[in-house]
Design an enzyme around this catalytic site. Structure first.
Site, PDB file in Angstrom:
ATOM      1  N   LYS A 119       0.827  -1.217   0.000  1.00 15.91           N
ATOM      2  CA  LYS A 119       0.000   0.000   0.000  1.00 15.91           C
ATOM      3  C   LYS A 119       0.856   1.258   0.000  1.00 15.91           C
ATOM      4  O   LYS A 119       0.650   2.163  -0.803  1.00 15.91           O
ATOM      5  CB  LYS A 119      -0.915  -0.002   1.238  1.00 15.91           C
ATOM      6  N   ASN A 120       1.793   1.325   0.935  1.00 18.29           N
ATOM      7  CA  ASN A 120       2.519   2.584   1.104  1.00 18.29           C
ATOM      8  C   ASN A 120       3.510   2.866  -0.021  1.00 18.29           C
ATOM      9  O   ASN A 120       3.913   4.003  -0.217  1.00 18.29           O
ATOM     10  CB  ASN A 120       3.172   2.640   2.487  1.00 18.29           C
ATOM     11  N   CYS A 169      -4.777   7.889   9.378  1.00 17.01           N
ATOM     12  CA  CYS A 169      -5.067   7.288  10.683  1.00 17.01           C
ATOM     13  C   CYS A 169      -4.706   8.249  11.801  1.00 17.01           C
ATOM     14  O   CYS A 169      -3.668   8.922  11.753  1.00 17.01           O
ATOM     15  CB  CYS A 169      -4.269   5.997  10.849  1.00 17.01           C
ATOM     16  N   ARG A 188       0.720  14.426  13.392  1.00 17.69           N
ATOM     17  CA  ARG A 188       1.513  14.014  12.227  1.00 17.69           C
ATOM     18  C   ARG A 188       1.922  15.256  11.442  1.00 17.69           C
ATOM     19  O   ARG A 188       1.347  15.586  10.411  1.00 17.69           O
ATOM     20  CB  ARG A 188       0.707  13.020  11.374  1.00 17.69           C
ATOM     21  N   PRO A 189       2.962  15.967  11.935  1.00 17.29           N
ATOM     22  CA  PRO A 189       3.359  17.202  11.291  1.00 17.29           C
ATOM     23  C   PRO A 189       3.894  16.974   9.876  1.00 17.29           C
ATOM     24  O   PRO A 189       4.297  15.857   9.535  1.00 17.29           O
ATOM     25  CB  PRO A 189       4.469  17.737  12.205  1.00 17.29           C
ATOM     26  N   ILE A 190       3.892  18.027   9.068  1.00 15.63           N
ATOM     27  CA  ILE A 190       4.447  17.920   7.711  1.00 15.63           C
ATOM     28  C   ILE A 190       5.549  18.961   7.502  1.00 15.63           C
ATOM     29  O   ILE A 190       5.842  19.340   6.376  1.00 15.63           O
ATOM     30  CB  ILE A 190       3.343  18.042   6.628  1.00 15.63           C
ATOM     31  N   ASP A 191       6.134  19.426   8.613  1.00 17.36           N
ATOM     32  CA  ASP A 191       7.154  20.468   8.509  1.00 17.36           C
ATOM     33  C   ASP A 191       8.352  20.045   7.657  1.00 17.36           C
ATOM     34  O   ASP A 191       8.944  20.868   6.958  1.00 17.36           O
ATOM     35  CB  ASP A 191       7.630  20.886   9.915  1.00 17.36           C
ATOM     36  N   ASP A 226       4.069   0.098  12.133  1.00 16.73           N
ATOM     37  CA  ASP A 226       2.835  -0.439  11.542  1.00 16.73           C
ATOM     38  C   ASP A 226       2.566  -1.889  11.947  1.00 16.73           C
ATOM     39  O   ASP A 226       1.542  -2.467  11.572  1.00 16.73           O
ATOM     40  CB  ASP A 226       2.896  -0.336  10.008  1.00 16.73           C
ATOM     41  N   ILE A 247       7.629   6.123  17.306  1.00 15.54           N
ATOM     42  CA  ILE A 247       7.376   6.921  16.084  1.00 15.54           C
ATOM     43  C   ILE A 247       6.133   7.808  16.253  1.00 15.54           C
ATOM     44  O   ILE A 247       6.173   8.999  15.980  1.00 15.54           O
ATOM     45  CB  ILE A 247       7.175   6.005  14.844  1.00 15.54           C
ATOM     46  N   ARG A 254      -8.872   0.036   4.532  1.00 12.10           N
ATOM     47  CA  ARG A 254      -7.954   1.016   3.917  1.00 12.10           C
ATOM     48  C   ARG A 254      -6.674   0.332   3.470  1.00 12.10           C
ATOM     49  O   ARG A 254      -5.998   0.801   2.563  1.00 12.10           O
ATOM     50  CB  ARG A 254      -7.544   2.080   4.945  1.00 12.10           C
TER      51      ARG A 254
END
Ligand code: EPZ
Length: 432
Positions: free
Chosen positions: A22-23, A117, A122-125, A305, A327, A397
């Site tokens: 998936k990922n 999820c 869950r930052p995106i910096d 995961d 994580i 998902r």
């Protein structure tokens, strides 16, 4: 809404074939629109997140032809919009990959703020830092992330944390930038390597993926390609753990055993047998397993995961185990659900202390997210009596035909409409 109904207590036995990762697929689909020629992607999993992303790239003008259930042909020549936003895309994490791909190709992208999820903040910096280093201006407005550049220029980027998403996103944008980009401290997960291999198959020049430094030489454009996605190591690991929890004997086929080494080592440590073949792993557990300590880490460490599924196994195992999640800070929400089944687990901060109970009993539980949902299914398969796992849409998902694959291994497991009041009764009559 749908639910799984499971009658536990049967050892799983037989063979299961693992689908595409998936990922990896999510990154690859976003990258596929970067060419103006047709790209054929094989071994695509038929799961919800993938279908949402396919729909989104179709909405901006890419042609998507589903050749068969696991193969799609994509052509990004006629993209007419760089705005990626709809009700569904807002709920998935991988929407952010459209930023890297469209910014690389068109130097402009506006993409819905990512969902996904709920496993912690869950930052995106790091994504933004990478795009800015390449020369883009990034701002967040009205729920959209907007990235724009007059031109992208290669740069030297040090990631503060080895982020899977940021590494893939920066790689995509840098592929079509002028000059060389160096990413230090990148993620090394197999799916990151797979996305890079796919981009290289389209003519990109990416070196060093899977090591501590990635070097990307920008090229003028990308071309068509045919590419087969690697097997999903998390789906594989989930079946390995289901085999272990139920004292089963399962051959997990179509895997890359190297990608599963962290899990294999732990399973052997707690007393399961793991036999390795070229593209398969056989897991056999003949007795109650033992305790261990697990700490989640970026690859090649133990994957976050797989943390919930491992905890389900340890909930049954002998002795006290400690699982540390390093994580994501909120990935133990399923523990309260396991407690309904009789598990004895105490969470303190990012650590779960598990006193193995040997026996758990079926209950009505609810999947709080994708992998936690899989963990509840594993617990239900090993429990005495009937377990109902609600909110299976989370599980769908990331797992294709989860209940069919489990059934083929001998599990008594069915999917039913949550509104169907007779579903449980029918299931009871069927399984006895
Ligand atoms: C990917 O999420 C996966 N999702 C997740 O899979 C997986 O759990 C995760 O990688 C870790 O392996 C997809 O590939 C779509 P990260 P991602 O960026 O990219 C911090 C599943 O069940 N961070 O590698 O969002 C972050 O907070 C899912 O399939 C920043 O601080 O994860 C976390 O602590 C769930 N700033 C760590 O890095 C950033 O800009 C790793 O996150 C980005 C991340």
């Amino acid at each position: 809404m749908e639910q799984y109904i499971i009658k536990g207590g049967k050892p799983l036995a037989g063979e299961v074939c693992i689908g595409g990762a998936k990922n990896a697929a999510l990154g690859i689909l976003a990258a596929a629109v970067m060419a103006d020629e047709t790209v054929t992607i094989e071994n695509l999993p038929d799961i919800r997140d993938i279908n949402v992303l396919l729909q989104a790239i179709q909405e901006i003008g890419a042609t998507v032809e589903r050749v068969d259930r696991h193969t799609a042909k994509i052509n990004g020549a006629n993209i007419h919009s760089v705005i990626v936003d709809n009700d569904y895309i807002r709920r998935i994490r991988a929407s952010y990959y459209m930023l890297g791909s469209l910014l690389g190709k068109y130097k402009h992208a506006q993409v819905a703020f990512p969902g996904g999820c709920n496993i912690g903040s869950r930052p995106i910096d790091q994504h933004i830092k990478g795009f800015e280093a390449l020369g883009a201006q990034v701002q967040i407005q009205h729920g959209l992330i907007q990235a724009e550049a007059a031109k992208l220029t290669g740069s030297h980027i040090y990631l503060d944390c080895a982020s899977v998403g940021a590494t893939i996103n920066i790689m995509m944008a840098a592929c079509l930038a002028d000059g060389q980009t160096i990413i230090e401290n990148p993620a090394k997960e197999p799916h990151v390597v797979d996305v890079a291999n796919f981009l290289n198959s389209m003519g990109a020049n990416i070196k060093g993926v899977g090591t501590d430094v990635i070097r990307i030489r920008g090229v003028e454009k990308l071309h068509g390609s045919t590419y087969s996605i690697i097997p999903d190591q998390i789906e594989a690991g989930t079946f390995m753990l289901a085999a272990a929890a139920t004292k089963g004997d399962v051959l997990v086929k179509n895997v890359i055993p190297k990608h599963l080494e962290a899990l294999t080592a732990k399973l052997i440590e707690i007393g399961a047998e793991v036999e390795q073949f070229d593209d398969a792993l056989r897991v056999v557990a003949t007795r109650r397993l033992s305790h261990t300590h697990v700490k989640t880490l970026p690859y090649p460490g133990f994957p976050t995961d797989m943390q919930p599924q491992m905890t389900s196994v340890l909930a049954y195992s002998e002795g006290t185990s400690i699982v540390t999640e390093s994580i994501f800070e909120n990935r133990f929400k399923y523990v309260d659900e396991l407690a309904r089944m009789g598990a004895s687990i105490k969470v303190e901060g990012n650590t779960a202390i598990i006193d193995g109970v040997g026996r758990m009993t079926g209950a009505i539980v609810s999947a709080p997210d994708l992998r936690a949902g899989a963990a509840l299914v594993i617990a239900g398969l090993a429990a005495e009596g009937i377990t109902v796992v609600e909110q299976v849409e989370y599980i769908e998902r990331g797992y294709e035909e989860f209940e069919r694959k489990m059934r083929e291994l001998g599990a008594a497991m069915e999917k039913a409409d949550s509104e169907d009041e007779k579903a449980l009764l029918k299931f009871r009559l069927k399984v006895g």
